[in-house]
Scaffold this motif. Structure first.
Motif, mmCIF file in Angstrom:
data_model
loop_
_atom_site.group_PDB
_atom_site.id
_atom_site.type_symbol
_atom_site.label_atom_id
_atom_site.label_comp_id
_atom_site.label_asym_id
_atom_site.label_seq_id
_atom_site.Cartn_x
_atom_site.Cartn_y
_atom_site.Cartn_z
ATOM 1 N N SER A 14 3.060 4.867 -36.762
ATOM 2 C CA SER A 14 3.247 5.792 -35.657
ATOM 3 C C SER A 14 3.352 5.062 -34.330
ATOM 4 O O SER A 14 3.887 5.590 -33.366
ATOM 5 N N LYS A 73 -0.455 10.200 -26.037
ATOM 6 C CA LYS A 73 -0.231 11.549 -26.534
ATOM 7 C C LYS A 73 0.907 11.527 -27.566
ATOM 8 O O LYS A 73 1.605 10.524 -27.718
ATOM 9 N N ALA A 74 1.091 12.615 -28.259
ATOM 10 C CA ALA A 74 2.178 12.714 -29.235
ATOM 11 C C ALA A 74 3.523 12.445 -28.556
ATOM 12 O O ALA A 74 3.812 12.997 -27.485
ATOM 13 N N ASN A 107 4.291 6.109 -29.192
ATOM 14 C CA ASN A 107 3.640 6.838 -30.280
ATOM 15 C C ASN A 107 4.654 7.816 -30.848
ATOM 16 O O ASN A 107 5.021 8.794 -30.207
ATOM 17 N N THR A 115 -4.806 5.493 -24.898
ATOM 18 C CA THR A 115 -4.618 6.667 -25.739
ATOM 19 C C THR A 115 -3.252 7.252 -25.426
ATOM 20 O O THR A 115 -2.967 7.596 -24.274
ATOM 21 N N ASN A 155 3.166 13.070 -34.190
ATOM 22 C CA ASN A 155 2.995 14.383 -33.577
ATOM 23 C C ASN A 155 1.550 14.644 -33.182
ATOM 24 O O ASN A 155 1.163 15.801 -32.967
ATOM 25 N N LYS A 156 0.748 13.594 -33.100
ATOM 26 C CA LYS A 156 -0.647 13.723 -32.700
ATOM 27 C C LYS A 156 -1.021 12.523 -31.848
ATOM 28 O O LYS A 156 -0.354 11.484 -31.899
ATOM 29 N N PRO A 157 -2.083 12.623 -31.033
ATOM 30 C CA PRO A 157 -2.500 11.500 -30.196
ATOM 31 C C PRO A 157 -2.900 10.292 -31.036
ATOM 32 O O PRO A 157 -3.293 10.411 -32.191
ATOM 33 N N GLN A 158 -2.773 9.109 -30.426
ATOM 34 C CA GLN A 158 -3.113 7.872 -31.120
ATOM 35 C C GLN A 158 -3.801 6.915 -30.157
ATOM 36 O O GLN A 158 -3.291 6.630 -29.067
#
Length: 266
Positions: free
Chosen positions: A21, A97-98, A48, A95, A51-54
């Motif tokens: 991702s 976001k998607a 990223n 961090t 479809n989700k935060p990483q």
């Protein structure tokens, strides 16, 4: 209780994807020609794609590789020519976001005092941080695969004063997926990073007539490291040959080796 095992895969070639991702967008080798007391700035562009935060952490390590395929990532100062003390990241944790893109910046401060001419290097590791959620609901082993990127930061000091010194470690023919692959192991015994390619001229052992010329792509080669340069020679019929192997860098410094080859049916 689930026992979590993480497998780490390092990518040291640009734009290789293993369902990761996190993607590094601006290459995995950053090369600088440097002078005493100067400051150089660079950046790492990260995306990223999920479809989700990483969460992502970044840190420095020393780095070496060898023609047998081994790659060593070690703590700073393991390598005598490390530049980890010169590099400062503006952050060690982000961090995303998607679908978000960002840039992490770094500075390279070259010492004022005299240093030996040649290349100094390390890698910036970009590692996704997975959220671990313990649970007692299932027994067994949960295996996750995390792809980490190793971004080489190479600083060349007084590079015009030194030249590559390439040595041939071995030459062998392996059969891979039905193809005859000539593997030429080349080591950089000099003090400077270079990007050589290997070529081979093959001659009939009896008549001396040239029967083929083949070459590889250029590959980066750090001092004290080695790589295997593969050449597909499947078009050569089984026989015994004389050959000249030449390793040539981007400045046309050339190193030659005479060998005897035997191409077999098996």
């Amino acid at each position: 209780m689930i026992k979590r095992i993480s497998f780490f895969t390092f990518l040291i070639l640009p734009f290789v994807f293993l369902h990761a991702s996190i993607v590094v967008l601006n290459g995995l080798t950053h090369n600088y020609k440097v002078e005493n007391g100067q400051v150089y700035k660079g950046k790492i562009a990260i995306e990223n794609t999920a479809n989700k935060p990483q969460n992502v952490k970044l840190f420095l390590q020393d780095f070496a590789y060898h023609a047998d395929g081994t790659i060593n990532y070690t703590t700073p100062h393991t390598n005598e020519r490390t530049n980890t003390d010169w590099i400062k990241l503006n952050t060690n944790f982000i961090t995303l976001k998607a679908k978000e893109k960002t840039e992490v910046y770094y500075e390279i401060t070259i010492p004022n005092q005299a240093i030996n001419p040649g290349s100094y290097w390390s890698v910036i590791i970009v590692e996704p941080v997975e959220d671990i959620k313990p649970t007692d609901s299932k027994q067994g082993v949960n295996i996750t695969s995390i792809v980490r990127y190793a971004i080489q930061v190479i600083t060349d000091y007084d590079s015009e004063k030194v030249k590559p010194d390439l040595k041939f470690e071995s030459v062998k023919i392996d059969k891979e997926e039905g193809k005859q692959i000539l593997k030429i192991a080349i080591a950089n015994k000099g003090e400077i990073y270079c990007k050589p390619f290997a070529s081979i001229e093959i001659y009939n052992k009896k008549s001396g007539q040239k029967v083929g010329t083949f070459s590889t792509q250029a590959m980066g080669l750090l001092p004290t490291t080695s790589k295997s340069f593969p050449i597909d020679i499947s078009k050569m019929p089984p026989d015994k040959y004389n050959a000249v192997i030449i390793a040539t860098d981007e400045d046309e410094n050339a190193f030659a080796l005479n060998v005897e080859l035997e191409v077999k049916n098996d």
